[in-house]
Design a protein around this motif. Structure first.
Motif, PDB file in Angstrom:
ATOM      1  N   PRO A 133       0.950  -1.197  -0.444  1.00  0.00           N
ATOM      2  CA  PRO A 133      -0.125  -0.174   0.141  1.00  0.00           C
ATOM      3  C   PRO A 133       1.011   1.443   0.447  1.00  0.00           C
ATOM      4  O   PRO A 133       1.968   0.866   0.133  1.00  0.00           O
ATOM      5  N   ILE A 134       0.196   2.093  -0.328  1.00  0.00           N
ATOM      6  CA  ILE A 134       0.772   3.814  -0.503  1.00  0.00           C
ATOM      7  C   ILE A 134       0.958   3.915   1.291  1.00  0.00           C
ATOM      8  O   ILE A 134       0.352   3.993   1.851  1.00  0.00           O
ATOM      9  N   LYS A 135       2.380   4.427   1.186  1.00  0.00           N
ATOM     10  CA  LYS A 135       2.844   4.454   2.340  1.00  0.00           C
ATOM     11  C   LYS A 135       1.873   5.974   2.932  1.00  0.00           C
ATOM     12  O   LYS A 135       1.742   6.575   2.240  1.00  0.00           O
ATOM     13  N   GLY A 136       2.161   5.913   4.283  1.00  0.00           N
ATOM     14  CA  GLY A 136       0.991   7.018   4.748  1.00  0.00           C
ATOM     15  C   GLY A 136      -0.557   6.790   4.648  1.00  0.00           C
ATOM     16  O   GLY A 136      -1.417   7.671   4.784  1.00  0.00           O
ATOM     17  N   HIS A 137      -1.678   5.805   3.689  1.00  0.00           N
ATOM     18  CA  HIS A 137      -3.136   5.977   2.977  1.00  0.00           C
ATOM     19  C   HIS A 137      -3.604   5.050   4.545  1.00  0.00           C
ATOM     20  O   HIS A 137      -4.535   5.041   4.657  1.00  0.00           O
ATOM     21  N   GLY A 138      -2.672   4.752   5.306  1.00  0.00           N
ATOM     22  CA  GLY A 138      -2.909   4.086   6.620  1.00  0.00           C
ATOM     23  C   GLY A 138      -3.482   2.256   6.209  1.00  0.00           C
ATOM     24  O   GLY A 138      -3.249   1.556   5.074  1.00  0.00           O
ATOM     25  N   PRO A 139      -4.504   1.909   7.114  1.00  0.00           N
ATOM     26  CA  PRO A 139      -4.016   0.013   7.321  1.00  0.00           C
ATOM     27  C   PRO A 139      -5.157  -0.391   5.720  1.00  0.00           C
ATOM     28  O   PRO A 139      -5.979   0.431   5.548  1.00  0.00           O
ATOM     29  N   HIS A 140      -4.862  -1.115   5.030  1.00  0.00           N
ATOM     30  CA  HIS A 140      -5.183  -1.665   4.040  1.00  0.00           C
ATOM     31  C   HIS A 140      -5.754  -2.757   4.139  1.00  0.00           C
ATOM     32  O   HIS A 140      -4.930  -3.480   4.907  1.00  0.00           O
ATOM     33  N   ALA A 176     -23.492 -19.530 -11.594  1.00  0.00           N
ATOM     34  CA  ALA A 176     -24.056 -19.719 -10.485  1.00  0.00           C
ATOM     35  C   ALA A 176     -24.777 -20.493 -10.401  1.00  0.00           C
ATOM     36  O   ALA A 176     -25.092 -21.953 -11.123  1.00  0.00           O
ATOM     37  N   PRO A 177     -25.053 -21.025  -9.311  1.00  0.00           N
ATOM     38  CA  PRO A 177     -24.754 -21.128  -7.728  1.00  0.00           C
ATOM     39  C   PRO A 177     -23.666 -21.155  -7.194  1.00  0.00           C
ATOM     40  O   PRO A 177     -22.884 -22.255  -7.011  1.00  0.00           O
ATOM     41  N   VAL A 178     -22.691 -20.529  -6.371  1.00  0.00           N
ATOM     42  CA  VAL A 178     -21.791 -20.645  -5.742  1.00  0.00           C
ATOM     43  C   VAL A 178     -23.090 -21.626  -4.633  1.00  0.00           C
ATOM     44  O   VAL A 178     -23.236 -21.816  -3.794  1.00  0.00           O
ATOM     45  N   LEU A 179     -21.637 -23.034  -4.323  1.00  0.00           N
ATOM     46  CA  LEU A 179     -21.881 -24.078  -3.440  1.00  0.00           C
ATOM     47  C   LEU A 179     -21.563 -23.844  -1.459  1.00  0.00           C
ATOM     48  O   LEU A 179     -22.210 -24.138  -1.321  1.00  0.00           O
ATOM     49  N   GLY A 180     -21.059 -22.881  -1.795  1.00  0.00           N
ATOM     50  CA  GLY A 180     -20.174 -22.269   0.006  1.00  0.00           C
ATOM     51  C   GLY A 180     -18.942 -21.293  -0.559  1.00  0.00           C
ATOM     52  O   GLY A 180     -18.152 -21.134  -1.755  1.00  0.00           O
ATOM     53  N   ARG A 181     -18.439 -20.856   0.248  1.00  0.00           N
ATOM     54  CA  ARG A 181     -17.606 -19.512   0.014  1.00  0.00           C
ATOM     55  C   ARG A 181     -17.273 -19.215   1.631  1.00  0.00           C
ATOM     56  O   ARG A 181     -17.449 -19.919   2.949  1.00  0.00           O
ATOM     57  N   ALA A 182     -16.060 -18.733   1.195  1.00  0.00           N
ATOM     58  CA  ALA A 182     -15.132 -18.303   3.023  1.00  0.00           C
ATOM     59  C   ALA A 182     -14.176 -17.715   2.649  1.00  0.00           C
ATOM     60  O   ALA A 182     -13.889 -16.955   1.661  1.00  0.00           O
ATOM     61  N   ARG A 183     -13.898 -16.132   3.451  1.00  0.00           N
ATOM     62  CA  ARG A 183     -13.017 -15.290   3.514  1.00  0.00           C
ATOM     63  C   ARG A 183     -12.544 -15.222   4.895  1.00  0.00           C
ATOM     64  O   ARG A 183     -12.214 -15.291   5.677  1.00  0.00           O
ATOM     65  N   LEU A 184     -11.212 -14.791   4.502  1.00  0.00           N
ATOM     66  CA  LEU A 184      -9.879 -14.475   5.434  1.00  0.00           C
ATOM     67  C   LEU A 184      -9.291 -12.967   4.910  1.00  0.00           C
ATOM     68  O   LEU A 184      -9.004 -12.711   3.949  1.00  0.00           O
ATOM     69  N   THR A 185      -9.526 -12.051   6.119  1.00  0.00           N
ATOM     70  CA  THR A 185      -8.977 -10.776   6.428  1.00  0.00           C
ATOM     71  C   THR A 185      -7.811 -10.698   6.809  1.00  0.00           C
ATOM     72  O   THR A 185      -7.412 -10.851   8.359  1.00  0.00           O
ATOM     73  N   GLY A 186      -6.510 -10.542   6.201  1.00  0.00           N
ATOM     74  CA  GLY A 186      -5.138  -9.732   6.729  1.00  0.00           C
ATOM     75  C   GLY A 186      -4.941  -8.103   6.264  1.00  0.00           C
ATOM     76  O   GLY A 186      -5.436  -7.420   5.586  1.00  0.00           O
ATOM     77  N   VAL A 187      -4.474  -7.401   6.560  1.00  0.00           N
ATOM     78  CA  VAL A 187      -4.051  -6.098   7.147  1.00  0.00           C
ATOM     79  C   VAL A 187      -2.672  -5.531   7.117  1.00  0.00           C
ATOM     80  O   VAL A 187      -1.564  -6.393   7.612  1.00  0.00           O
ATOM     81  N   PHE A 188      -2.077  -5.161   6.334  1.00  0.00           N
ATOM     82  CA  PHE A 188      -0.646  -4.414   5.903  1.00  0.00           C
ATOM     83  C   PHE A 188      -0.959  -2.948   5.743  1.00  0.00           C
ATOM     84  O   PHE A 188      -1.922  -2.576   5.553  1.00  0.00           O
TER      85      PHE A 188
END
Length: 190
Positions: A133-140, A176-188
């Protein structure tokens, strides 16, 4: 560069245009997505970040619970939802064999994809592109989204072959249709 980040601080793509919120990619959250490298909501290690900021551009280890019966293919979409653009930047787009169960470190590489992994085009190029991410833009926030598809993307009607399609052109063609889904979020943040 820090000044630019501060000037753009209030400009962020947000969740609205993520793959997760596309109507045809909505589905039951039957899968669980995890990583050995970071927990949901935690900081992504530097080794998983772009080389030009001191990282290794090494895709993280990812593992998931068994997909629902009838899953023909898994679709992994990694998006930076805090990029100062109108829509999130796709950092990785890949098709994965549902029998895989996980991808090891570096398996999302364009040059040497792991077994059962087919890397596609992202916003920047092909394969995994780590956070920068751009310096100083905050957490992404980098959202790793996994979708269990009822059919392979090769069978989807499209004017451009799957391997050459841009993410925003390819995602609407996902069966479609999606049979299942999941998500995981990381920060930098820089």
């Amino acid at each position: 560069m820090t000044l630019l980040g501060r000037l753009l601080n209030n400009r962020r793509a947000g969740e609205t245009h993520t793959a997760w919120n596309l109507p045809h990619l909505r589905g039951p959250e039957l899968l669980t997505l995890t990583s050995q490298d970071f927990r949901d909501g935690a900081t992504i290690p530097l080794k998983n970040c772009a080389k030009h900021i001191g990282g290794e551009d090494l895709s993280p280890h990812l593992a998931w619970t068994p997909p629902p019966p009838g899953t023909a293919q898994l679709l992994l979409v990694v998006e930076d939802i805090d990029v100062p653009l109108a829509k999130p930047a796709v950092h990785c787009l890949a098709l994965i064999d549902p029998a895989a169960g996980q991808v090891e470190h570096g398996a999302l590489s364009a040059r040497h994809p792991g077994p059962g992994v087919r890397v596609l085009r992202s916003t920047v190029g092909r394969g995994y592109h780590g956070p920068a991410p751009i310096k100083g833009h905050g957490p992404h926030r980098y959202v790793f989204q996994l979708f269990a598809l009822p059919a392979t993307l090769d069978g989807a009607p499209a004017t451009t072959p799957v391997d050459r399609a841009r993410p925003r052109a390819l995602l609407p063609t996902v069966p479609a249709p999606v049979l299942g889904r999941a998500r995981l979020t990381g920060v930098f943040e820089r």
